[in-house]
Design a protein around this motif. Structure first.
Motif, PDB file in Angstrom:
ATOM      1  N   UNK A  14       0.820  -1.202   0.000  1.00  0.00           N
ATOM      2  CA  UNK A  14       0.000   0.000   0.000  1.00  0.00           C
ATOM      3  C   UNK A  14       0.861   1.262   0.000  1.00  0.00           C
ATOM      4  N   UNK A  15       2.001   1.216   0.691  1.00  0.00           N
ATOM      5  CA  UNK A  15       2.882   2.394   0.749  1.00  0.00           C
ATOM      6  C   UNK A  15       3.301   2.830  -0.660  1.00  0.00           C
ATOM      7  N   UNK A  16       3.622   1.878  -1.522  1.00  0.00           N
ATOM      8  CA  UNK A  16       4.016   2.217  -2.896  1.00  0.00           C
ATOM      9  C   UNK A  16       2.835   2.806  -3.665  1.00  0.00           C
ATOM     10  N   UNK A  17       1.651   2.354  -3.367  1.00  0.00           N
ATOM     11  CA  UNK A  17       0.442   2.915  -3.992  1.00  0.00           C
ATOM     12  C   UNK A  17       0.293   4.385  -3.593  1.00  0.00           C
ATOM     13  N   UNK A  18       0.498   4.660  -2.310  1.00  0.00           N
ATOM     14  CA  UNK A  18       0.393   6.038  -1.826  1.00  0.00           C
ATOM     15  C   UNK A  18       1.500   6.919  -2.380  1.00  0.00           C
ATOM     16  N   UNK A  19       2.721   6.386  -2.495  1.00  0.00           N
ATOM     17  CA  UNK A  19       3.826   7.159  -3.072  1.00  0.00           C
ATOM     18  C   UNK A  19       3.548   7.495  -4.539  1.00  0.00           C
ATOM     19  N   UNK A 100      -9.844   4.540  -2.835  1.00  0.00           N
ATOM     20  CA  UNK A 100     -10.846   3.744  -2.148  1.00  0.00           C
ATOM     21  C   UNK A 100     -11.002   2.406  -2.865  1.00  0.00           C
ATOM     22  N   UNK A 101     -11.488   1.422  -2.148  1.00  0.00           N
ATOM     23  CA  UNK A 101     -11.742   0.120  -2.778  1.00  0.00           C
ATOM     24  C   UNK A 101     -13.011   0.107  -3.605  1.00  0.00           C
ATOM     25  N   UNK A 120      -1.554  -6.590  -4.610  1.00  0.00           N
ATOM     26  CA  UNK A 120      -2.057  -7.245  -3.404  1.00  0.00           C
ATOM     27  C   UNK A 120      -3.457  -7.759  -3.745  1.00  0.00           C
ATOM     28  N   UNK A 121      -3.845  -8.905  -3.228  1.00  0.00           N
ATOM     29  CA  UNK A 121      -5.133  -9.472  -3.610  1.00  0.00           C
ATOM     30  C   UNK A 121      -6.319  -8.522  -3.428  1.00  0.00           C
ATOM     31  N   UNK A 122      -6.381  -7.824  -2.314  1.00  0.00           N
ATOM     32  CA  UNK A 122      -7.533  -6.938  -2.062  1.00  0.00           C
ATOM     33  C   UNK A 122      -7.590  -5.796  -3.075  1.00  0.00           C
ATOM     34  N   UNK A 123      -6.441  -5.206  -3.386  1.00  0.00           N
ATOM     35  CA  UNK A 123      -6.406  -4.073  -4.319  1.00  0.00           C
ATOM     36  C   UNK A 123      -6.648  -4.539  -5.753  1.00  0.00           C
ATOM     37  N   UNK A 124      -6.023  -5.632  -6.158  1.00  0.00           N
ATOM     38  CA  UNK A 124      -6.237  -6.086  -7.534  1.00  0.00           C
ATOM     39  C   UNK A 124      -7.698  -6.486  -7.751  1.00  0.00           C
TER      40      UNK A 124
END
Length: 150
Positions: A14-19, A100-101, A120-124
């Motif tokens: 998630x950190x890379x997503x936020x970056x 957001x999901x 990540x499974x939840x994000x994909x």
């Protein structure tokens, strides 16, 4: 009609997503866009708020964090919010960065929507559902696969 861009990263956290969201915000801000970043909850909004202030020492990205049930005294060209953000994003209609999901109900008033995919499974799974949602409604979709090709 809203154009939707999916940015597919090789990262699995998630950190890379936020970056990456910070990089998108910075680029869009420098191009003069108004930006609304939609998150899942207060914790994620606060984390992104702190990251935008500190992620790069040479960068200054003025932004505001939309608090629940409050009006910002001065409109910001970059706003972070969550939940029933239709009101908090009311001054924006240019770029929505959706962390957001779920697809926000108010997405269609924006010219562009950016969805950021990490492995990540939840994000994909969430972004696949979002892709199907947009595609089934006829929105213009573009995927930017930023994973290395070896």
């Amino acid at each position: 009609m809203t154009k939707v861009d999916f940015y597919i990263l090789s990262a699995d956290d998630i950190e890379q997503r936020h970056l990456f969201a910070c990089r998108l915000v910075e680029k869009a801000f420098k191009l003069g866009h108004q930006i609304y970043v939609h998150t899942d909850d207060n914790a994620q909004a606060n984390a992104l708020d702190q990251l935008l202030w500190s992620w790069r020492s040479s960068s200054f990205i003025p932004h505001g964090l939309k608090q629940a049930n409050s009006e910002s005294p001065t409109p910001q060209s970059i706003q972070i919010g969550f939940g029933d953000a239709d009101q908090s994003a009311a001054q924006h209609n240019d770029l929505l960065i959706n962390l957001s999901n779920d697809v926000p109900e108010f997405f269609s008033r924006f010219d562009r929507v950016a969805e950021i995919v990490v492995q990540t499974p939840a994000i994909t799974e969430a972004t696949r559902n979002s892709f199907r949602f947009y595609r089934n409604r006829g929105y213009q979709l573009e995927s930017h696969d930023l994973r290395p090709t070896h």
